[in-house]
Design a protein around this motif. Structure first.
Motif, mmCIF file in Angstrom:
data_model
loop_
_atom_site.group_PDB
_atom_site.id
_atom_site.type_symbol
_atom_site.label_atom_id
_atom_site.label_comp_id
_atom_site.label_asym_id
_atom_site.label_seq_id
_atom_site.Cartn_x
_atom_site.Cartn_y
_atom_site.Cartn_z
ATOM 1 N N GLU A 288 0.832 -1.197 0.000
ATOM 2 C CA GLU A 288 0.000 0.000 0.000
ATOM 3 C C GLU A 288 0.871 1.254 0.000
ATOM 4 O OE1 GLU A 288 -3.343 2.266 2.795
ATOM 5 O OE2 GLU A 288 -2.405 0.396 3.466
ATOM 6 N N LEU A 289 1.936 1.251 0.792
ATOM 7 C CA LEU A 289 2.832 2.401 0.842
ATOM 8 C C LEU A 289 3.495 2.631 -0.515
ATOM 9 C CD1 LEU A 289 4.163 4.641 2.467
ATOM 10 C CD2 LEU A 289 5.918 2.989 3.178
ATOM 11 N N GLY A 290 3.880 1.539 -1.177
ATOM 12 C CA GLY A 290 4.474 1.669 -2.504
ATOM 13 C C GLY A 290 3.506 2.302 -3.491
ATOM 14 N N ARG A 291 2.251 1.882 -3.433
ATOM 15 C CA ARG A 291 1.238 2.460 -4.323
ATOM 16 C C ARG A 291 1.043 3.938 -4.022
ATOM 17 N NH1 ARG A 291 -3.771 3.219 -2.940
ATOM 18 N NH2 ARG A 291 -3.802 1.571 -1.364
ATOM 19 N N GLN A 292 1.030 4.300 -2.755
ATOM 20 C CA GLN A 292 0.845 5.693 -2.380
ATOM 21 C C GLN A 292 2.026 6.563 -2.824
ATOM 22 O OE1 GLN A 292 0.143 5.160 1.830
ATOM 23 N NE2 GLN A 292 -2.074 5.194 1.573
ATOM 24 N N LEU A 293 3.243 6.034 -2.699
ATOM 25 C CA LEU A 293 4.412 6.775 -3.156
ATOM 26 C C LEU A 293 4.380 6.956 -4.677
ATOM 27 C CD1 LEU A 293 7.264 5.253 -0.956
ATOM 28 C CD2 LEU A 293 6.366 7.580 -0.873
ATOM 29 N N PHE A 294 3.978 5.919 -5.385
ATOM 30 C CA PHE A 294 3.835 5.999 -6.845
ATOM 31 C C PHE A 294 2.830 7.088 -7.207
ATOM 32 C CE2 PHE A 294 1.362 4.403 -10.571
ATOM 33 C CZ PHE A 294 2.338 4.627 -11.543
ATOM 34 N N GLY A 295 1.711 7.110 -6.509
ATOM 35 C CA GLY A 295 0.702 8.130 -6.762
ATOM 36 C C GLY A 295 1.213 9.526 -6.465
ATOM 37 N N ALA A 296 1.990 9.684 -5.389
ATOM 38 C CA ALA A 296 2.531 10.993 -5.038
ATOM 39 C C ALA A 296 3.474 11.511 -6.114
ATOM 40 C CB ALA A 296 3.251 10.915 -3.693
ATOM 41 N N VAL A 297 4.293 10.625 -6.675
ATOM 42 C CA VAL A 297 5.209 11.019 -7.746
ATOM 43 C C VAL A 297 4.423 11.464 -8.980
ATOM 44 C CG1 VAL A 297 6.949 10.175 -9.360
ATOM 45 C CG2 VAL A 297 7.112 9.588 -6.937
ATOM 46 N N LEU A 298 3.370 10.726 -9.312
ATOM 47 C CA LEU A 298 2.535 11.115 -10.454
ATOM 48 C C LEU A 298 1.880 12.468 -10.210
ATOM 49 C CD1 LEU A 298 0.699 7.797 -11.480
ATOM 50 C CD2 LEU A 298 2.757 8.823 -12.463
ATOM 51 N N MET A 299 1.440 12.723 -8.992
ATOM 52 C CA MET A 299 0.836 14.027 -8.676
ATOM 53 C C MET A 299 1.845 15.156 -8.845
ATOM 54 S SD MET A 299 -1.821 13.675 -5.492
ATOM 55 C CE MET A 299 -0.680 12.922 -4.330
ATOM 56 N N GLY A 300 3.076 14.931 -8.397
ATOM 57 C CA GLY A 300 4.095 15.956 -8.539
ATOM 58 C C GLY A 300 4.365 16.288 -9.996
ATOM 59 N N ILE A 301 4.452 15.262 -10.834
ATOM 60 C CA ILE A 301 4.700 15.471 -12.260
ATOM 61 C C ILE A 301 3.492 16.128 -12.915
ATOM 62 C CG2 ILE A 301 5.143 14.305 -14.456
ATOM 63 C CD1 ILE A 301 6.603 12.124 -12.837
ATOM 64 N N GLY A 302 2.310 15.571 -12.673
ATOM 65 C CA GLY A 302 1.094 16.097 -13.291
ATOM 66 C C GLY A 302 0.775 17.509 -12.851
ATOM 67 N N GLY A 303 0.997 17.814 -11.575
ATOM 68 C CA GLY A 303 0.703 19.143 -11.072
ATOM 69 C C GLY A 303 1.579 20.209 -11.707
ATOM 70 N N VAL A 304 2.845 19.890 -11.970
ATOM 71 C CA VAL A 304 3.740 20.855 -12.621
ATOM 72 C C VAL A 304 3.324 21.053 -14.078
ATOM 73 C CG1 VAL A 304 6.107 21.253 -13.398
ATOM 74 C CG2 VAL A 304 5.681 20.432 -11.081
ATOM 75 N N ILE A 305 2.991 19.967 -14.765
ATOM 76 C CA ILE A 305 2.568 20.083 -16.162
ATOM 77 C C ILE A 305 1.309 20.937 -16.278
ATOM 78 C CG2 ILE A 305 1.636 18.780 -18.128
ATOM 79 C CD1 ILE A 305 3.489 16.479 -17.304
ATOM 80 N N ALA A 306 0.354 20.705 -15.378
ATOM 81 C CA ALA A 306 -0.917 21.437 -15.420
ATOM 82 C C ALA A 306 -0.833 22.801 -14.746
ATOM 83 C CB ALA A 306 -2.016 20.611 -14.757
ATOM 84 N N MET A 307 0.318 23.124 -14.158
ATOM 85 C CA MET A 307 0.513 24.392 -13.431
ATOM 86 C C MET A 307 -0.451 24.518 -12.253
ATOM 87 S SD MET A 307 1.137 27.102 -16.549
ATOM 88 C CE MET A 307 1.009 28.466 -15.406
ATOM 89 N N GLY A 308 -0.706 23.409 -11.577
ATOM 90 C CA GLY A 308 -1.553 23.474 -10.403
ATOM 91 C C GLY A 308 -2.207 22.150 -10.098
ATOM 92 N N CYS A 309 -2.806 22.085 -8.912
ATOM 93 C CA CYS A 309 -3.405 20.857 -8.409
ATOM 94 C C CYS A 309 -4.904 21.077 -8.202
ATOM 95 C CB CYS A 309 -2.734 20.487 -7.086
ATOM 96 S SG CYS A 309 -2.798 21.829 -5.855
ATOM 97 N N THR A 310 -5.509 20.258 -7.365
ATOM 98 C CA THR A 310 -6.932 20.429 -7.049
ATOM 99 C C THR A 310 -7.211 21.805 -6.465
ATOM 100 O OG1 THR A 310 -6.500 19.402 -4.895
ATOM 101 C CG2 THR A 310 -7.350 17.962 -6.639
ATOM 102 N N ILE A 311 -6.271 22.324 -5.674
ATOM 103 C CA ILE A 311 -6.425 23.662 -5.100
ATOM 104 C C ILE A 311 -5.817 24.709 -6.029
ATOM 105 C CG2 ILE A 311 -5.913 25.151 -3.137
ATOM 106 C CD1 ILE A 311 -7.890 22.923 -2.511
ATOM 107 N N GLY A 312 -4.592 24.489 -6.490
ATOM 108 C CA GLY A 312 -3.895 25.469 -7.294
ATOM 109 C C GLY A 312 -4.604 25.829 -8.588
ATOM 110 N N GLN A 313 -5.191 24.851 -9.256
ATOM 111 C CA GLN A 313 -5.973 25.115 -10.458
ATOM 112 C C GLN A 313 -7.465 25.006 -10.182
ATOM 113 O OE1 GLN A 313 -5.491 26.302 -13.338
ATOM 114 N NE2 GLN A 313 -3.410 25.927 -14.033
ATOM 115 N N GLY A 314 -7.870 23.918 -9.501
ATOM 116 C CA GLY A 314 -9.292 23.661 -9.308
ATOM 117 C C GLY A 314 -10.010 24.711 -8.489
#
Length: 349
Positions: A288-314
């Motif tokens: 479970e921890l491995g899956r969560q870390l994988f998800g966190a890395v994807l969020m970091g990459i995706g958030g930079v590409i989109a110039m924001g996250c659920t709060i920063g853009q949404g």
């Protein structure tokens, strides 16, 4: 002689701390969570938290539009309008962020809230998100990101309200007020939301914290040597900045975005202690921890590409009625729903 940049940075950090504390405390008190809203709506047909989201977003749009009309801020000076919108970046980055959010079990903002409640797993998720965001922003993935998703200055005023005004001849402020009012009214249509003054107040504070950040940074920008810009809460690159600050900023004062991260954590922690809900939690499942870390890395990459996250853009970007806000938010929702379905089916490797 006092260094004006140093003084401005100190004020900006204190402003961020205040905005973050209001945002984190109100979100923790009022059950404001993006992934939980999507999960309960999709799997449990419970739309209460989506309605809370609607009120917060509506308040943020209304307050930001009024502040812009009053001359307190200039929406065009935010990154959401100063940089030309790239639809592919919003969609691609949003999908990646949303899927990662489902895998991690929270977005960066939600992980900070849970970390403030004693969840050690969320501290690890926040750290992985922050590192991967800088890995994508200015690290090894930076040149590739620039090549695939280049960022160019905007040619002129744009956004939802301005474009609608151009098509109809009606004033942009009218469209902004109408969109904000519709979202608030829609949010209040849920009986459990409308019947709870605390929930409504907390949602309103979440929305107002965005405008407070805009107004405060605009005032600091006018009174200091910093570039004329406005800034609101966001939790992708700012998390990376906070990690860098903790490691390298000896003798330096925190910026606004770093202050927001600290404040959000502190606000959530204070509310958790006050509500007697602070509990130390850890992950005892390595998979479970491995899956969560994988998800966190994807969020970091995706958030930079989109110039924001659920709060920063949404929330923040949407509050300025930039096209990137709703498009990124919709992409995040789609990616998260795909990830949640995958988790429900249990077909993850």
């Amino acid at each position: 002689m006092i260094d004006l940049v140093y003084l401005s940075g100190g004020k900006a950090g204190l402003l961020g701390l205040l905005v973050g504390a209001l945002l984190g405390g109100a979100a923790r008190m009022g059950d404001f969570c993006t992934l939980a809203a999507l999960e309960t709506a999709m799997l449990g047909r419970d739309y209460r938290q989506l309605h809370i989201w609607g009120i917060a977003l509506g308040v943020a749009i209304l307050a930001t539009a009024l502040a812009d009309a009053a001359g307190l801020i200039a929406i065009g000076h935010s990154i959401y309008h100063a940089i030309a919108w790239n639809p592919l970046a919003s969609i691609g980055g949003g999908l990646l962020f949303g899927y990662g959010m489902a895998m991690a079990g929270n977005c960066g903002f939600g992980a900070l809230l849970r970390a403030g409640s004693g969840d050690i797993r969320s501290v690890i998720i926040v750290a992985a998100l922050g590192i991967s965001s800088y890995f994508t922003l200015s690290g090894p993935l930076g040149p590739l990101r620039d090549l695939v998703f280049p960022q160019q200055p905007a040619a002129g005023p744009g956004g939802i309200a301005n474009d609608l005004a151009g098509w109809t001849g009606l004033p942009p402020l009218g469209f902004a007020l109408a969109i904000g009012a519709v979202l608030i009214v829609a949010g209040l249509r849920h009986p459990r939301v409308a019947g709870s003054a605390v929930t409504i107040a907390c949602a309103a504070v979440v929305g107002l914290s965005v405008t407070l950040g805009f107004v405060g940074t605009a005032l600091l920008s006018e009174g200091g040597l910093a570039a004329n810009t406005i800034e609101g809460p966001s939790f992708t690159v700012p998390v990376g900045r906070t990690i860098l600050y903790l490691m390298t900023a000896t003798g330096m004062l925190p910026s606004f975005s770093v202050g927001v991260v600290f404040g959000t954590f502190a606000g959530a922690a204070m509310v958790s202690v006050w509500r007697h809900s602070f509990r130390w939690e850890a992950c005892d499942d390595p998979r479970e921890l491995g899956r969560q870390l994988f998800g966190a890395v994807l969020m970091g990459i995706g958030g930079v590409i989109a110039m924001g996250c659920t709060i920063g853009q949404g929330l923040t970007g949407f509050a300025t009625l930039a096209w990137s806000g709703p498009v990124t938010l919709a992409a995040i929702a789609a990616g998260a729903m795909g990830g949640l379905l995958q988790l429900v089916r249990g077909d993850l490797i």
